[in-house]
Design an enzyme around this catalytic site. Structure first.
Site, PDB file in Angstrom:
ATOM      1  N   SER A 147       0.847  -1.186   0.000  1.00 10.08           N
ATOM      2  CA  SER A 147       0.000   0.000   0.000  1.00 10.08           C
ATOM      3  C   SER A 147       0.885   1.240   0.000  1.00 10.08           C
ATOM      4  O   SER A 147       2.061   1.184   0.385  1.00 10.08           O
ATOM      5  CB  SER A 147      -0.884   0.007   1.253  1.00 10.08           C
ATOM      6  OG  SER A 147      -1.519   1.258   1.433  1.00 10.08           O
ATOM      7  N   TYR A 160      -2.159  -1.470  10.767  1.00 12.31           N
ATOM      8  CA  TYR A 160      -2.339  -1.667   9.324  1.00 12.31           C
ATOM      9  C   TYR A 160      -1.157  -1.093   8.541  1.00 12.31           C
ATOM     10  O   TYR A 160      -0.583  -1.770   7.680  1.00 12.31           O
ATOM     11  CB  TYR A 160      -3.638  -1.012   8.857  1.00 12.31           C
ATOM     12  CG  TYR A 160      -3.809  -1.057   7.353  1.00 12.31           C
ATOM     13  CD1 TYR A 160      -4.211  -2.228   6.726  1.00 12.31           C
ATOM     14  CD2 TYR A 160      -3.519   0.057   6.562  1.00 12.31           C
ATOM     15  CE1 TYR A 160      -4.353  -2.292   5.340  1.00 12.31           C
ATOM     16  CE2 TYR A 160      -3.647   0.015   5.190  1.00 12.31           C
ATOM     17  CZ  TYR A 160      -4.065  -1.160   4.581  1.00 12.31           C
ATOM     18  OH  TYR A 160      -4.178  -1.205   3.206  1.00 12.31           O
TER      19      TYR A 160
END
Length: 267
Positions: A147, A160
């Site tokens: 990401s 995360y």
């Protein structure tokens, strides 16, 4: 999936989190390019629909595997099942993942442990299992979903962001180790993408989501697939995301962290 028929085709791709979002779009592209598929997801009903759709539309062989990847034994179970059916995986796509939003001292520990298992441990475990045969065969590809979050700390989504930083670092290290083996590893690092991820995570109302012209999952998947086929180590979809990934390298870490926190705040 019939193993004898499976051998007639050149390639098989295994994709986790394949029933929706980027995973579904990647599966669609692989099917379009005449790959057989092993599709892994915990949502049995949606997985069955996708399997039926791809079989009818593309005439390929599709094996659905219903698994909850937060369960520690899932990677071994998937690997053993494919071994028993003599299904060779040429491309591994570790797409499955999720996030949770909130202050770390207030968020649910069990949910975060499951996130670590899916985003990080399962990804590592599956790569370990399937990579050996790829290296032995002298060819293969691994696509890991990281990401844009991997390039900086993420207050309000601390765990995360940390998992995605691991995925990026892990992928880059493996890519270096595997040079000359015929096997490549690519980390796909998209920014905010149109999917159900934001609703599940609880950040649908965050500033960065509401103010961001999010890329659609289909576009992200196309960029990821192309990078994978070209053997690139890192792919960052979108000029804005590429620039941000570079800018944070030259910006004081404390300032970057505060900016990310302000963008993560839900109105």
């Amino acid at each position: 999936m019939n193993p004898k028929n499976q051998r007639k085709r050149k390639k098989t791709a295994l994709i986790t989190g394949a029933a929706s979002g980027i995973g579904y779009e990647l599966a669609y592209i692989f099917a379009l390019n005449d790959y057989n598929l092993v599709l892994v997801d915990r949502m049995a009903h949606k997985l069955a629909e996708v399997t039926d759709q791809f079989c009818k539309k593309f005439g390929i062989l599709v094996k659905p595997v219903v698994k909850d990847l937060s369960v520690q034994t899932s990677p071994e179970e998937i690997f053993n099942e494919l071994q028993q059916e003599d299904i060779k995986v040429d491309v591994l796509v570790n797409n499955a993942g999720f996030g949770i939003h909130g202050l770390f001292n207030e968020t649910n520990l069990n949910t975060e442990l499951e996130m670590l298992q899916v985003n990080l441990v399962c990804l590592t475990h599956l790569t370990k299992l399937f990579l050996k045969d790829m290296v032995k065969q002298g060819e293969g590809k691994v696509l890991n979903l990281s990401s844009a979050a991997a390039f900086q700390p993420g207050p309000l989504m601390a765990v995360y962001f940390a998992t995605k930083a691991y995925v990026l670092s892990f992928s880059q290290a493996l890519a270096c180790e595997l040079e000359g083996t015929g096997v490549t590893v690519t980390a796909l690092c998209p920014g905010p993408t149109e999917s159900a991820f934001h609703e599940r995570t609880g950040i649908a109302g965050a500033k960065q989501i509401e103010s961001n012209n999010m890329m659609d999952a289909q576009t992200v998947a196309r960029i990821g697939y192309r990078a994978l086929m070209e053997g690139k180590t890192v792919a960052i979809p979108g000029l804005k995301n590429k620039l941000l990934a570079e800018i944070v390298r030259f910006t004081p870490r404390k300032l970057v962290t505060k900016i990310v926190k302000s963008m993560q705040e839900v109105k």
